[in-house]
Design an enzyme around this catalytic site. Structure first.
Site, PDB file in Angstrom:
ATOM      1  N   ASP A 227     -32.399  -1.493 -22.328  1.00  0.00           N
ATOM      2  CA  ASP A 227     -33.196  -2.698 -22.109  1.00  0.00           C
ATOM      3  C   ASP A 227     -33.947  -2.631 -20.775  1.00  0.00           C
ATOM      4  O   ASP A 227     -33.383  -2.255 -19.746  1.00  0.00           O
ATOM      5  CB  ASP A 227     -32.303  -3.937 -22.078  1.00  0.00           C
ATOM      6  CG  ASP A 227     -31.461  -4.109 -23.337  1.00  0.00           C
ATOM      7  OD1 ASP A 227     -30.933  -3.102 -23.845  1.00  0.00           O
ATOM      8  OD2 ASP A 227     -31.314  -5.248 -23.792  1.00  0.00           O
ATOM      9  N   HIS A 229     -36.427  -5.461 -20.258  1.00  0.00           N
ATOM     10  CA  HIS A 229     -36.518  -6.919 -20.082  1.00  0.00           C
ATOM     11  C   HIS A 229     -37.516  -7.365 -19.014  1.00  0.00           C
ATOM     12  O   HIS A 229     -37.201  -8.174 -18.139  1.00  0.00           O
ATOM     13  CB  HIS A 229     -35.149  -7.515 -19.792  1.00  0.00           C
ATOM     14  CG  HIS A 229     -34.358  -7.820 -21.031  1.00  0.00           C
ATOM     15  ND1 HIS A 229     -34.803  -8.665 -22.012  1.00  0.00           N
ATOM     16  CD2 HIS A 229     -33.145  -7.360 -21.451  1.00  0.00           C
ATOM     17  CE1 HIS A 229     -33.911  -8.737 -22.986  1.00  0.00           C
ATOM     18  NE2 HIS A 229     -32.901  -7.938 -22.673  1.00  0.00           N
ATOM     19  N   ASP A 256     -35.864  -4.250 -26.447  1.00  0.00           N
ATOM     20  CA  ASP A 256     -35.855  -5.298 -25.422  1.00  0.00           C
ATOM     21  C   ASP A 256     -36.692  -4.899 -24.214  1.00  0.00           C
ATOM     22  O   ASP A 256     -36.237  -4.868 -23.071  1.00  0.00           O
ATOM     23  CB  ASP A 256     -34.427  -5.664 -25.008  1.00  0.00           C
ATOM     24  CG  ASP A 256     -33.735  -6.557 -26.031  1.00  0.00           C
ATOM     25  OD1 ASP A 256     -34.259  -6.690 -27.151  1.00  0.00           O
ATOM     26  OD2 ASP A 256     -32.679  -7.129 -25.709  1.00  0.00           O
ATOM     27  N   ASP A 259     -39.200 -10.239 -22.322  1.00  0.00           N
ATOM     28  CA  ASP A 259     -38.387 -11.451 -22.167  1.00  0.00           C
ATOM     29  C   ASP A 259     -37.516 -11.362 -20.916  1.00  0.00           C
ATOM     30  O   ASP A 259     -37.195 -10.292 -20.418  1.00  0.00           O
ATOM     31  CB  ASP A 259     -37.502 -11.723 -23.382  1.00  0.00           C
ATOM     32  CG  ASP A 259     -38.252 -12.400 -24.514  1.00  0.00           C
ATOM     33  OD1 ASP A 259     -39.311 -12.995 -24.258  1.00  0.00           O
ATOM     34  OD2 ASP A 259     -37.779 -12.329 -25.668  1.00  0.00           O
ATOM     35  N   ARG A 260     -37.113 -12.556 -20.455  1.00  0.00           N
ATOM     36  CA  ARG A 260     -36.287 -12.718 -19.264  1.00  0.00           C
ATOM     37  C   ARG A 260     -37.061 -12.380 -17.991  1.00  0.00           C
ATOM     38  O   ARG A 260     -37.386 -13.249 -17.224  1.00  0.00           O
ATOM     39  CB  ARG A 260     -34.997 -11.877 -19.352  1.00  0.00           C
ATOM     40  CG  ARG A 260     -34.021 -12.320 -20.430  1.00  0.00           C
ATOM     41  CD  ARG A 260     -33.377 -13.635 -20.081  1.00  0.00           C
ATOM     42  NE  ARG A 260     -32.239 -13.929 -20.941  1.00  0.00           N
ATOM     43  CZ  ARG A 260     -31.474 -15.002 -20.815  1.00  0.00           C
ATOM     44  NH1 ARG A 260     -31.710 -15.870 -19.859  1.00  0.00           N
ATOM     45  NH2 ARG A 260     -30.475 -15.233 -21.643  1.00  0.00           N
ATOM     46  N   ASN A 288     -33.655  -6.859 -30.373  1.00  0.00           N
ATOM     47  CA  ASN A 288     -33.584  -8.226 -30.893  1.00  0.00           C
ATOM     48  C   ASN A 288     -34.568  -9.152 -30.184  1.00  0.00           C
ATOM     49  O   ASN A 288     -34.917 -10.219 -30.709  1.00  0.00           O
ATOM     50  CB  ASN A 288     -32.159  -8.781 -30.773  1.00  0.00           C
ATOM     51  CG  ASN A 288     -31.689  -8.935 -29.351  1.00  0.00           C
ATOM     52  OD1 ASN A 288     -31.691  -7.980 -28.576  1.00  0.00           O
ATOM     53  ND2 ASN A 288     -31.283 -10.141 -28.977  1.00  0.00           N
ATOM     54  N   HIS A 289     -35.053  -8.749 -28.995  1.00  0.00           N
ATOM     55  CA  HIS A 289     -36.033  -9.587 -28.287  1.00  0.00           C
ATOM     56  C   HIS A 289     -37.473  -9.273 -28.678  1.00  0.00           C
ATOM     57  O   HIS A 289     -38.386  -9.928 -28.174  1.00  0.00           O
ATOM     58  CB  HIS A 289     -35.844  -9.474 -26.773  1.00  0.00           C
ATOM     59  CG  HIS A 289     -34.804 -10.413 -26.246  1.00  0.00           C
ATOM     60  ND1 HIS A 289     -35.092 -11.660 -25.757  1.00  0.00           N
ATOM     61  CD2 HIS A 289     -33.457 -10.284 -26.181  1.00  0.00           C
ATOM     62  CE1 HIS A 289     -33.979 -12.260 -25.387  1.00  0.00           C
ATOM     63  NE2 HIS A 289     -32.966 -11.445 -25.632  1.00  0.00           N
ATOM     64  N   HIS A 337     -30.781  -0.334 -31.204  1.00  0.00           N
ATOM     65  CA  HIS A 337     -30.643  -1.291 -30.107  1.00  0.00           C
ATOM     66  C   HIS A 337     -29.281  -1.979 -30.121  1.00  0.00           C
ATOM     67  O   HIS A 337     -28.620  -2.080 -29.077  1.00  0.00           O
ATOM     68  CB  HIS A 337     -31.744  -2.351 -30.180  1.00  0.00           C
ATOM     69  CG  HIS A 337     -31.644  -3.362 -29.075  1.00  0.00           C
ATOM     70  ND1 HIS A 337     -31.979  -3.064 -27.777  1.00  0.00           N
ATOM     71  CD2 HIS A 337     -31.194  -4.643 -29.056  1.00  0.00           C
ATOM     72  CE1 HIS A 337     -31.768  -4.125 -27.010  1.00  0.00           C
ATOM     73  NE2 HIS A 337     -31.281  -5.092 -27.754  1.00  0.00           N
ATOM     74  N   ARG A 385     -22.322 -13.330 -30.415  1.00  0.00           N
ATOM     75  CA  ARG A 385     -23.699 -13.830 -30.300  1.00  0.00           C
ATOM     76  C   ARG A 385     -24.070 -14.806 -31.408  1.00  0.00           C
ATOM     77  O   ARG A 385     -25.118 -15.441 -31.346  1.00  0.00           O
ATOM     78  CB  ARG A 385     -24.670 -12.658 -30.327  1.00  0.00           C
ATOM     79  CG  ARG A 385     -24.448 -11.639 -29.227  1.00  0.00           C
ATOM     80  CD  ARG A 385     -25.362 -10.455 -29.400  1.00  0.00           C
ATOM     81  NE  ARG A 385     -25.048  -9.355 -28.492  1.00  0.00           N
ATOM     82  CZ  ARG A 385     -25.554  -9.199 -27.281  1.00  0.00           C
ATOM     83  NH1 ARG A 385     -26.403 -10.092 -26.810  1.00  0.00           N
ATOM     84  NH2 ARG A 385     -25.226  -8.166 -26.536  1.00  0.00           N
ATOM     85  N   HIS A 412     -28.493  -3.303 -25.484  1.00  0.00           N
ATOM     86  CA  HIS A 412     -28.195  -4.682 -25.907  1.00  0.00           C
ATOM     87  C   HIS A 412     -27.212  -5.439 -25.027  1.00  0.00           C
ATOM     88  O   HIS A 412     -27.153  -6.655 -25.088  1.00  0.00           O
ATOM     89  CB  HIS A 412     -27.664  -4.614 -27.344  1.00  0.00           C
ATOM     90  CG  HIS A 412     -27.632  -5.894 -28.110  1.00  0.00           C
ATOM     91  ND1 HIS A 412     -28.611  -6.861 -28.027  1.00  0.00           N
ATOM     92  CD2 HIS A 412     -26.738  -6.359 -29.018  1.00  0.00           C
ATOM     93  CE1 HIS A 412     -28.320  -7.845 -28.855  1.00  0.00           C
ATOM     94  NE2 HIS A 412     -27.194  -7.570 -29.456  1.00  0.00           N
TER      95      HIS A 412
END
Length: 483
Positions: A227, A229, A256, A259-260, A288-289, A337, A385, A412
């Site tokens: 990730d 991010h 990923d 995001d964030r 997943n993002h 991922h 999750r 992840h």
């Protein structure tokens, strides 16, 4: 309600809860969760213990656990308003906005004069209405994709634009180097070139299989990153440490990308530019993002709208729908991922047949590739999750044996050292966003190996400074009310 407990047990539980609150304030959420659990074990009848632990689970993205704790708190006290907020936050994080709205409606009924509750209810209702409208548009027969509506020729380039330019419409090494320097200075790529990169990436990924098979020659080095991010300056640090991507220095980024972190636009255009420059030596897996719901919640959609246009945010959704779900390296290592599956006997052929060109579903092979996590115990368990599954060492061993694989690599999850080796060295986690969200204090890591020796070698690194833009700076205002 807590009759039968000694005063000593009650007092001790309350003291532990107070300590947990302090760790929460320090953003040490894992320790807070541990202490809230101790308090619950001593006195399982206090709604606030579950409500507080639910909030901590939200912060570490354990949405399933957050949901369960909030529900337990509501079971103990149907008038405990914070628990409805926590559960609404968990539902939202999972894209279940209608259920979030139902909880907020319950709050408004309990507190009809609470202006804050009404505001949150109205904001959530707007999202539900908007999503219903978009869903109705999507099923119209004549609905065109965003890419069909883009006219690059009509986009003019201003005379005073001095940023990177594509060469005859193509990405070159000079372009990518200039692009990275431009982004380091917090300057923008012209929207015409940004759209062109996205359109070209879309055309490329449309032709790719769901599982990409990669051949690494015996003496070639290969790097796998987890990730990112939106942490652009840490991405640049990876390239400083390990060298820029090239035909002699191939990379796989394992989902990923966005995001964030609030430099997601810079990350994704850098990565996609390298993909177009070295299509056979630079690889990208979906995380997943890379989904509309996550992007709406965690900042990428807002960032794209702020730096470019709402139309471009929609185009990103179309491109993300085409990203491969996993990569098979030399027929021996599978990289995805999230993780493995809720059913035994899933084969590589089954993965190849998955229709990935959509938003991630809530169950099945595609969902689990993006969302699942390993667990230390054998067997399977419901996901922390709320999506996917937790799988044990026996599940990993059986999958590898059935598919003649050596091990799996996944991402992840934040890990203190940036990586973790589990399941008898057969399941490796790599996470490449150090000091995740400027709060977690973790290192980042990447994996390198050669084609003749697929034994992973780990390089860890710490976060580097970045401009004073906080993580989640572009997140939906409504999201920030809960997370």
């Amino acid at each position: 309600m807590d009759s039968g407990l000694s005063d000593e047990a009650r007092d001790k539980a309350e003291a532990i809860k107070t300590d947990a609150n302090e760790f929460f304030k320090k953003q040490d959420y894992e320790k807070a969760i541990e202490l809230y659990t101790e308090a619950i074990n001593l006195n399982p009848n206090i709604p606030a213990y579950y409500g507080n632990r639910s909030f901590a689970h939200l912060r570490v993205e354990s949405f399933g656990y957050a949901l369960a704790d909030a529900s337990k708190a509501i079971e103990l006290d149907k008038n405990y308003v914070k628990a409805y907020y926590r559960r609404a936050g968990a539902y939202m994080s999972l894209g279940r906005f209608k259920l979030a709205l139902k909880d907020l409606e319950a709050v408004v009924k309990v507190r009809p004069n609470d202006a804050d509750a009404k505001r949150k209810y109205n904001e959530c209702k707007k999202i539900v209405t908007k999503n219903a409208f978009l869903a109705a548009i999507a099923v119209e027969e004549n609905h065109k994709s965003v890419s069909e509506c883009i006219d690059l020729d009509s986009m003019s380039i201003e005379e005073d634009y001095t940023g990177p330019k594509l060469e005859n419409g193509n990405v070159t090494l000079e372009f990518v180097n200039t692009l990275m320097e431009t982004f380091k200075k917090q300057q923008k790529l012209h929207r015409k070139f940004a759209y062109k990169i996205l359109m070209d990436a879309k055309k490329y990924f449309e032709q790719q299989p769901t599982m990409v098979e990669v051949t690494i020659s015996p003496d070639s080095k290969f790097t796998v990153c987890g990730d990112i991010h939106g942490q652009f300056y840490d991405l640049m640090n990876i390239f400083d440490i390990n060298g820029l991507p090239s035909e002699d220095n191939p990379y796989l980024f394992n989902g990923d990308f966005v995001d964030r972190g609030s430099f997601s636009v810079e990350c994704i255009f850098t990565l996609m530019s390298f993909k177009l420059l070295y299509p056979n030596h630079f690889f990208m897996s979906r995380g997943n993002h890379e989904s509309a719901t996550m992007n709406q919640m965690y900042g990428f959609e807002g960032e794209v709208k702020s730096k470019y246009t709402p139309q471009m945010a929609e185009l990103f959704t179309e491109v993300f729908n085409l990203l491969p779900l996993c990569h098979l390296l030399n027929n021996k290592v599978l990289v995805m991922h999230g993780g493995l599956f809720s059913q035994d006997n899933v084969t590589l052929e089954d993965i190849k047949k998955v229709d990935r060109r959509r938003q991630p579903p809530e169950e099945g092979i595609m969902c689990e590739l993006l969302w699942s996590d390993p667990q230390p115990d054998n067997g399977r368990a419901p996901s922390k999750r709320g999506v996917g599954v937790q799988f044990g060492p026996d599940v990993t061993e059986k999958f590898l044996k059935n598919n003649s694989l050596d091990y799996v690599i996944r991402s992840h999850e934040v890990k203190p050292e940036g990586y973790e080796i589990s399941h008898g060295q057969k399941c490796i986690t790599v996470f490449s966003a150090p000091n995740y969200c400027d709060t977690m204090g973790n290192k980042g890591a990447f994996i390198t190996f050669t084609g003749k020796d697929l034994t992973p070698k780990f390089t860890t690194f710490s976060a580097v400074p970045h401009p004073p833009v906080k993580p989640m700076a572009y997140a939906d205002f409504f999201s920030s009310l809960f997370l």
